[in-house]
Design a protein around this motif. Structure first.
Motif, PDB file in Angstrom:
ATOM      1  N   ARG A 274       0.493  -1.154  -0.173  1.00  0.00           N
ATOM      2  CA  ARG A 274       0.727  -0.226   0.432  1.00  0.00           C
ATOM      3  C   ARG A 274       0.828   1.445  -0.137  1.00  0.00           C
ATOM      4  O   ARG A 274       0.331   2.247  -0.610  1.00  0.00           O
ATOM      5  N   ALA A 275       1.691   1.279   0.390  1.00  0.00           N
ATOM      6  CA  ALA A 275       2.976   2.892   0.969  1.00  0.00           C
ATOM      7  C   ALA A 275       3.407   2.965  -0.302  1.00  0.00           C
ATOM      8  O   ALA A 275       3.998   4.186  -0.439  1.00  0.00           O
ATOM      9  N   ASP A 276       4.338   2.198  -1.349  1.00  0.00           N
ATOM     10  CA  ASP A 276       4.850   2.246  -2.475  1.00  0.00           C
ATOM     11  C   ASP A 276       4.174   1.646  -3.617  1.00  0.00           C
ATOM     12  O   ASP A 276       4.995   2.234  -4.463  1.00  0.00           O
ATOM     13  N   GLY A 277       3.232   0.396  -3.557  1.00  0.00           N
ATOM     14  CA  GLY A 277       2.820  -0.042  -4.571  1.00  0.00           C
ATOM     15  C   GLY A 277       3.976  -0.927  -5.625  1.00  0.00           C
ATOM     16  O   GLY A 277       3.456  -1.600  -6.437  1.00  0.00           O
ATOM     17  N   GLU A 278       4.920  -1.881  -5.034  1.00  0.00           N
ATOM     18  CA  GLU A 278       5.593  -2.618  -5.231  1.00  0.00           C
ATOM     19  C   GLU A 278       5.064  -4.168  -4.817  1.00  0.00           C
ATOM     20  O   GLU A 278       4.322  -3.887  -3.927  1.00  0.00           O
ATOM     21  N   PRO A 279       5.372  -5.169  -5.142  1.00  0.00           N
ATOM     22  CA  PRO A 279       5.080  -6.296  -5.299  1.00  0.00           C
ATOM     23  C   PRO A 279       5.798  -6.766  -3.944  1.00  0.00           C
ATOM     24  O   PRO A 279       6.451  -6.535  -2.760  1.00  0.00           O
ATOM     25  N   LEU A 280       4.365  -7.459  -3.563  1.00  0.00           N
ATOM     26  CA  LEU A 280       4.494  -7.591  -1.995  1.00  0.00           C
ATOM     27  C   LEU A 280       4.097  -9.206  -1.890  1.00  0.00           C
ATOM     28  O   LEU A 280       3.475  -9.933  -1.988  1.00  0.00           O
ATOM     29  N   THR A 281       5.470  -9.968  -1.421  1.00  0.00           N
ATOM     30  CA  THR A 281       4.899 -11.605  -1.325  1.00  0.00           C
ATOM     31  C   THR A 281       5.627 -12.413  -0.207  1.00  0.00           C
ATOM     32  O   THR A 281       5.447 -13.910  -0.229  1.00  0.00           O
ATOM     33  N   ASP A 282       5.650 -11.849   0.993  1.00  0.00           N
ATOM     34  CA  ASP A 282       4.894 -12.541   2.366  1.00  0.00           C
ATOM     35  C   ASP A 282       3.890 -13.029   2.715  1.00  0.00           C
ATOM     36  O   ASP A 282       3.594 -11.408   3.357  1.00  0.00           O
ATOM     37  N   PRO A 283       3.261 -13.596   2.650  1.00  0.00           N
ATOM     38  CA  PRO A 283       1.939 -13.901   2.654  1.00  0.00           C
ATOM     39  C   PRO A 283       1.205 -13.230   4.558  1.00  0.00           C
ATOM     40  O   PRO A 283      -0.001 -12.803   4.598  1.00  0.00           O
ATOM     41  N   LYS A 284       2.651 -13.224   5.172  1.00  0.00           N
ATOM     42  CA  LYS A 284       2.270 -12.663   6.941  1.00  0.00           C
ATOM     43  C   LYS A 284       1.743 -11.392   7.059  1.00  0.00           C
ATOM     44  O   LYS A 284       1.877 -10.863   7.899  1.00  0.00           O
ATOM     45  N   ARG A 285       2.566 -10.701   5.919  1.00  0.00           N
ATOM     46  CA  ARG A 285       2.194  -9.345   5.798  1.00  0.00           C
ATOM     47  C   ARG A 285       1.476  -9.075   4.496  1.00  0.00           C
ATOM     48  O   ARG A 285       1.081  -7.028   4.751  1.00  0.00           O
ATOM     49  N   SER A 286       0.037  -9.544   4.254  1.00  0.00           N
ATOM     50  CA  SER A 286      -0.793  -9.068   3.441  1.00  0.00           C
ATOM     51  C   SER A 286      -1.120  -7.928   3.919  1.00  0.00           C
ATOM     52  O   SER A 286      -2.202  -7.555   3.198  1.00  0.00           O
ATOM     53  N   SER A 287      -1.296  -7.319   5.545  1.00  0.00           N
ATOM     54  CA  SER A 287      -2.274  -6.260   5.940  1.00  0.00           C
ATOM     55  C   SER A 287      -1.268  -4.948   5.738  1.00  0.00           C
ATOM     56  O   SER A 287      -2.246  -3.854   6.119  1.00  0.00           O
ATOM     57  N   GLU A 288      -0.482  -5.421   5.388  1.00  0.00           N
ATOM     58  CA  GLU A 288       0.527  -4.302   4.705  1.00  0.00           C
ATOM     59  C   GLU A 288       0.006  -4.114   3.153  1.00  0.00           C
ATOM     60  O   GLU A 288       0.218  -2.409   2.611  1.00  0.00           O
ATOM     61  N   GLY A 289      -0.833  -4.641   2.349  1.00  0.00           N
ATOM     62  CA  GLY A 289      -0.895  -4.336   1.557  1.00  0.00           C
ATOM     63  C   GLY A 289      -1.989  -4.687   0.211  1.00  0.00           C
ATOM     64  O   GLY A 289      -3.293  -4.616   1.430  1.00  0.00           O
ATOM     65  N   LEU A 290      -2.481  -4.560  -0.907  1.00  0.00           N
ATOM     66  CA  LEU A 290      -3.347  -4.728  -1.323  1.00  0.00           C
ATOM     67  C   LEU A 290      -3.856  -5.695  -2.472  1.00  0.00           C
ATOM     68  O   LEU A 290      -2.975  -5.969  -3.757  1.00  0.00           O
ATOM     69  N   LEU A 291      -4.444  -6.384  -2.403  1.00  0.00           N
ATOM     70  CA  LEU A 291      -4.521  -7.482  -3.387  1.00  0.00           C
ATOM     71  C   LEU A 291      -5.217  -6.938  -4.805  1.00  0.00           C
ATOM     72  O   LEU A 291      -5.907  -5.951  -4.964  1.00  0.00           O
ATOM     73  N   LEU A 292      -4.895  -7.149  -5.950  1.00  0.00           N
ATOM     74  CA  LEU A 292      -5.107  -6.515  -7.314  1.00  0.00           C
ATOM     75  C   LEU A 292      -5.748  -6.967  -7.924  1.00  0.00           C
ATOM     76  O   LEU A 292      -6.522  -8.393  -7.690  1.00  0.00           O
TER      77      LEU A 292
END
Length: 360
Positions: free
Chosen positions: A215-233
């Motif tokens: 969510r912070a920079d739009g870069e890929p997130l690959t650690d599922p335990k950090r999924s709260s930091e991201g957005l599903l595409l």
């Protein structure tokens, strides 16, 4: 073409009957009436048999927790309000989503027999498992089924945004066939369901790039335990985002159910009622063409698709629902693969409830 089974090398094969019995016993232990416990257990086991591994017994500990903490009503008085000859609205009384949507599907089939087509919405419901469960119900009655829901948490932003205001809002369509398997399309409007992310986290797997961005920079997130930091595409870029928006309005807003900021994240909040919304449409094929003729034509077209020339690198062309049917046969015969990590969670649940663990 993906292999029929993609289970972990550490998976055990467990008979479907053992999974069904464990689910049913667990729900009875936390207060569901016997008939309701058996019905939910059957639908959850069907999810596992069909390969929806993030939506069957995998979800049991979460469902049990929500019942125990008051987030789900174990003894709902589900009510069907028929508002016109071809429409109805189901009030789930905060019961298990499987019970609510089974009632909605039964109502849609009954109405479509009378009117040719029926649209049934639902509110005050909960997570109900994979969408294909309900889209396939009208198929068994010679009808086309179409199902969608507002997902039980928001994990996607509107296209161009960074705030999670949309869910994986699935779409499933079931179309009867003759000798070929029914055509069953079941897709999330995101690149992957959030249940799959949870399953990856449980098994310690990395997420492929292209599923989630930070969510912070739009870069890929690959650690599922950090999924709260991201957005599903979304699937298809802005098109998937738009589709999730429309389905949310139809399944949520139209039914007086939660959508957008009103959605309760049932992964983080075990107490608050989610007021999950769904809709199902049933279309009687015989109102358009003789059923056998339609089925034969579906068979012909599916064979044309499957036998068409393939791109390099593809060893087969997959038809939606084909592997689902094969997986049901395979798992009914050989058992359902459960990872060691999931078995541990289920054993812990059995100890907590004071019941016997699942038997292999």
């Amino acid at each position: 073409m993906k292999p029929l089974e993609t289970s972990s090398p550490t998976s055990d094969r467990v008979p479907a009957a053992a999974i069904h019995a464990f689910i049913e016993t667990s729900f009875r232990k936390v207060g569901l009436p016997d008939a309701d416990a058996a019905k939910v257990a059957r639908l959850m086991t069907e999810a596992d048999l069909s390969g929806a591994d993030a939506h069957g017994v995998f979800r049991l500990p979460q469902y049990v927790q929500r019942i125990q903490t008051g987030g789900i009503n174990p003894k709902p008085a589900i009510r069907v309000d028929r508002r016109a000859p071809a429409t109805a609205l189901v009030d789930g009384d905060n019961g298990m989503g499987h019970l609510v949507m089974a009632r909605a599907a039964e109502t849609a089939i009954e109405l479509a027999r009378e009117t040719g087509v029926a649209w049934v919405g639902a509110h005050h419901s909960n997570h109900a498992g994979p969408a294909a469960l309900y889209a396939s119900m009208p198929v068994e009655h010679g009808m086309i089924g179409l199902y969608s829901a507002v997902a039980s948490a928001n994990h996607m932003a509107i296209w161009g945004g960074v705030e999670a205001l949309l869910g994986t809002n699935p779409l499933a369509v079931g179309i009867p066939a003759g000798e070929e398997p029914p055509v069953i399309l079941d897709i999330a409007t995101t690149m992957v369901s959030y249940g799959t992310i949870k399953n990856y986290a449980l098994q310690g797997k990395s997420i492929p790039e292209g599923w989630i961005i930070k969510r912070a920079d739009g870069e890929p997130l690959t650690d599922p335990k950090r999924s709260s930091e991201g957005l599903l595409l979304p699937i298809g870029g802005y098109k998937g985002s738009g589709l999730a928006l429309i389905l949310g309005l139809l399944a949520g807003t139209l039914n007086g159910a939660a959508f957008g900021r009103d959605v309760v994240d049932f992964n983080a909040d075990t107490v608050t009622e989610t007021n999950t919304g769904h809709f199902i449409v049933a279309v009687d094929v015989s109102r358009f063409a003789p059923l056998d003729t339609f089925k034969a034509e579906v068979d012909r077209h599916m064979r044309d698709m499957r036998d068409s020339e393939r791109l390099p690198g593809f060893d087969a062309i997959r038809i939606p629902g084909e592997q689902r049917e094969a997986r049901i046969r395979s798992r009914s015969r050989d058992g359902v693969p459960l990872s060691a990590e999931l078995r541990k969670k289920l054993d812990d649940l059995a100890a907590q409830l004071g019941i016997d663990p699942i038997r292999t």
